[in-house]
Enzyme design. Sequence first.
Site, PDB file in Angstrom:
ATOM      1  N   ARG A  33       0.610  -1.167   0.040  1.00 22.27           N
ATOM      2  CA  ARG A  33       0.005   0.018   0.184  1.00 22.27           C
ATOM      3  C   ARG A  33       0.624   1.193   0.056  1.00 22.27           C
ATOM      4  NH1 ARG A  33      -2.140   4.076   3.028  1.00 22.27           N
ATOM      5  NH2 ARG A  33      -3.934   4.890   2.246  1.00 22.27           N
ATOM      6  N   GLU A  45     -26.632  14.576 -15.102  1.00 25.14           N
ATOM      7  CA  GLU A  45     -26.874  13.200 -15.450  1.00 25.14           C
ATOM      8  C   GLU A  45     -27.522  12.539 -14.031  1.00 25.14           C
ATOM      9  OE1 GLU A  45     -23.331  10.636 -16.202  1.00 25.14           O
ATOM     10  OE2 GLU A  45     -22.173  11.619 -14.582  1.00 25.14           O
ATOM     11  N   LYS A  71     -14.807   6.191 -16.152  1.00 21.68           N
ATOM     12  CA  LYS A  71     -15.783   5.202 -15.470  1.00 21.68           C
ATOM     13  C   LYS A  71     -15.198   4.707 -14.333  1.00 21.68           C
ATOM     14  CE  LYS A  71     -19.887   2.522 -16.934  1.00 21.68           C
ATOM     15  NZ  LYS A  71     -20.700   3.021 -16.203  1.00 21.68           N
TER      16      LYS A  71
HETATM   17  N1  PDD Z   1     -23.751   3.138 -15.671  1.00 21.06           N
HETATM   18  N2  PDD Z   1     -24.006   7.939 -16.316  1.00 21.06           N
HETATM   19  C1  PDD Z   1     -23.428   7.310 -15.165  1.00 21.06           C
HETATM   20  C2  PDD Z   1     -22.980   7.903 -13.991  1.00 21.06           C
HETATM   21  C3  PDD Z   1     -23.408   5.961 -15.478  1.00 21.06           C
HETATM   22  O1  PDD Z   1     -23.026   5.300 -14.315  1.00 21.06           O
HETATM   23  C4  PDD Z   1     -24.161   5.364 -16.748  1.00 21.06           C
HETATM   24  C5  PDD Z   1     -24.001   3.761 -16.544  1.00 21.06           C
HETATM   25  C6  PDD Z   1     -24.495   6.020 -17.785  1.00 21.06           C
HETATM   26  C7  PDD Z   1     -24.819   5.602 -19.016  1.00 21.06           C
HETATM   27  O2  PDD Z   1     -23.986   5.104 -19.639  1.00 21.06           O
HETATM   28  P1  PDD Z   1     -24.018   3.792 -20.534  1.00 21.06           P
HETATM   29  O3  PDD Z   1     -24.921   4.116 -21.589  1.00 21.06           O
HETATM   30  O4  PDD Z   1     -22.461   3.674 -21.190  1.00 21.06           O
HETATM   31  O5  PDD Z   1     -24.252   2.796 -20.100  1.00 21.06           O
HETATM   32  C8  PDD Z   1     -24.413   7.525 -17.336  1.00 21.06           C
HETATM   33  C9  PDD Z   1     -23.648   1.633 -15.794  1.00 21.06           C
HETATM   34  C10 PDD Z   1     -24.567   0.975 -16.449  1.00 21.06           C
HETATM   35  C11 PDD Z   1     -23.332   0.989 -14.542  1.00 21.06           C
HETATM   36  O6  PDD Z   1     -22.730   1.721 -13.452  1.00 21.06           O
HETATM   37  O7  PDD Z   1     -23.806  -0.240 -13.880  1.00 21.06           O
END
Ligand code: PDD
Length: 278
Positions: free
Chosen positions: A97, A175, A142
Amino acid sequence: MKDLCCLNGRIQPLEEARIDPLDRGFLFGDALYDAVRVVEGTILHLDSHLARLQGGLERIDIDVPVGLASNCRQLVAASRLETGYLYLQVSRGVAPRSHEPPGDITPTILILAVAHSFAAPASRAMRAISRQDDRWRHCDLKTTSLLGAVMGKIEMRDAGVDEVLFVGDQGQVREGGSSNIFVRHGDVLETHPADGRILEGITRGILLELAEQIGLPCRETPPLLSERQEWQEAFLCGTLTGVQPLVELDDEPVANGVVGAWTKQLAEALEKRNRNDS
Ligand code: PDD
């Protein structure tokens, strides 16, 4: 379906899979993920999801794993996943860590196969609350560090609604906690620009294309909470959500709670695109 996962390229029973406690994904949230829809055993838009994941990994200097696409296909076949999604996570890997990551480290790659039944297009009337967006400035990555989203989802759960919408200082609707949003306003579809304040959703991207094909005007501009009385319709979208109407926000109906015509049109167009791609 069999409960299997793919850990570092090896397909194995989920209950036998083990991650090292020193994994930086666990200790630091030093990891990215993606979720990909599977319908009737076909993985939808895999290339786009992998391109987003790989682009993110390059930005944070994690080695891009090879063979992800074939691992995904092998897992769907081995687990006999019919309808659901794949969850892919790539962490920087295992190391003693220290905030500063070592240079030579092998990423940990986990793929889960999850059975899930999806609501039919535009069939689920969604209710939401809005909350100040106090997440960080790299929402386009992500990342598995989802505490901001989780805190919003707890408030959502306590309010008994279906989604939390994150809103900027000027009332810009960014969003949902796990979805993007489109609003029809003055006969133009508005959705927040992909400027790092939102995740550039794969579904959002496909819908922008479909709207153009259908001839529905779109503008990548933030819908404003102050204009919500003027919204003609609104919908949420995402891999797990599909396209679903937003009928209530902060206890007030959106567009009289009626499911909009453009929402239905785009939900059906997306369904058709998904069928053609599968
Ligand atoms: N999440 N915005 C956020 C914050 C998200 O977490 C997601 C999808 C989307 C839509 O993105 P996409 O069309 O690429 O799925 C927008 C996924 C499904 C999840 O966290 O499980």
